[in-house]
Design a protein around this motif. Structure first.
Motif, PDB file in Angstrom:
ATOM      1  N   ARG A  32     -20.398  26.382  55.766  1.00  0.00           N
ATOM      2  CA  ARG A  32     -20.280  26.866  56.874  1.00  0.00           C
ATOM      3  C   ARG A  32     -21.191  26.868  57.548  1.00  0.00           C
ATOM      4  N   HIS A  36     -23.143  25.424  60.662  1.00  0.00           N
ATOM      5  CA  HIS A  36     -22.780  26.177  61.481  1.00  0.00           C
ATOM      6  C   HIS A  36     -23.222  27.258  62.691  1.00  0.00           C
ATOM      7  N   LEU A  44     -14.629  32.241  60.465  1.00  0.00           N
ATOM      8  CA  LEU A  44     -14.746  31.303  59.141  1.00  0.00           C
ATOM      9  C   LEU A  44     -13.433  30.737  58.059  1.00  0.00           C
ATOM     10  N   HIS A  47     -11.302  27.154  58.220  1.00  0.00           N
ATOM     11  CA  HIS A  47     -12.368  26.312  57.473  1.00  0.00           C
ATOM     12  C   HIS A  47     -12.878  26.663  56.451  1.00  0.00           C
TER      13      HIS A  47
END
Length: 211
Positions: A32, A36, A44, A47
């Motif tokens: 992640r 991103h 976070l 996700h």
């Protein structure tokens, strides 16, 4: 940790770091952050399948091995933001049993994580792509007989070819550029058995995306 390779990946050699990475939440965190950019543990959390407290604990553990670090503060300077170190990571087992066991556990988890990526792409992304992207997408499966030295040379050549695109800044990309995921599986086969030469015919098959 070092990143002496064309793609700027962190090279993980410590078995303890490999074991630290062999955890689905930690791999999800790194993925992640890499895709991103800097985030807080709270950002976070939804996700990566962990609460903000658990995500924060994993981030600190990754930081101990130089895989993540503090990022520049965001608008709320009280919230700690993290970023991935390097553009990715790579690892290889050493000669000792501890290193081989740790690398094997991490490799197994990473293979499982990526195993369903093509099926997800076929179901969710492929049908939405315009024809010019579909013609260039899909699977290539090539078999070739190589020595260890030749395989190392080929892998390096591929990375040297990719490096300028990996390191290119957003402002330098063409207007019609989009993120493309290139997945490479390097799978040497077992020793040749009776009836196999080990240098048999090379076959290449490629399939495009859904029509």
């Amino acid at each position: 940790m070092s990143s002496g390779n064309p793609l700027g990946d962190v090279e993980v050699t410590d078995p303890r770091a490999m074991r630290a990475l062999a955890h689905p939440v930690r791999l999800a965190i790194l993925d992640r952050l890499r895709r991103h950019g800097p985030s807080t543990a709270t950002e976070l959390s939804p996700h990566v399948g962990a609460t903000p407290t658990v995500a924060s604990w994993h981030l600190r553990h990754l930081a101990e091995f130089g895989l993540v670090r503090d990022a520049e503060p965001g608008p709320d300077r009280r919230k700690r933001r993290w970023e991935a170190v390097g553009r990715g990571f790579r690892f290889a087992p050493g000669a000792d049993g501890e290193s081989r066991e740790a690398a094997g556990a991490l490799a197994q988890l990473m293979f499982r994580r990526s195993a369903d990526a093509p099926a997800r792409w076929m179901a969710e992304v492929g049908p939405t792509l315009p024809p010019q992207w579909l013609r260039l997408s899909g699977l290539a499966d090539t078999q070739v007989a190589l020595s260890p030295a030749e395989l190392a040379e080929l892998s390096d050549a591929i990375e040297q070819l990719l490096a300028p695109y990996v390191h290119r800044e957003a402002a330098e990309r063409p207007p019609d550029a989009r993120v493309v995921r290139l997945m490479r599986y390097v799978l040497p086969e077992g020793a040749a058995t009776d009836g196999e030469t080990g240098t048999g015919a090379m076959g290449t098959g490629a399939t495009g995306g859904p029509a």
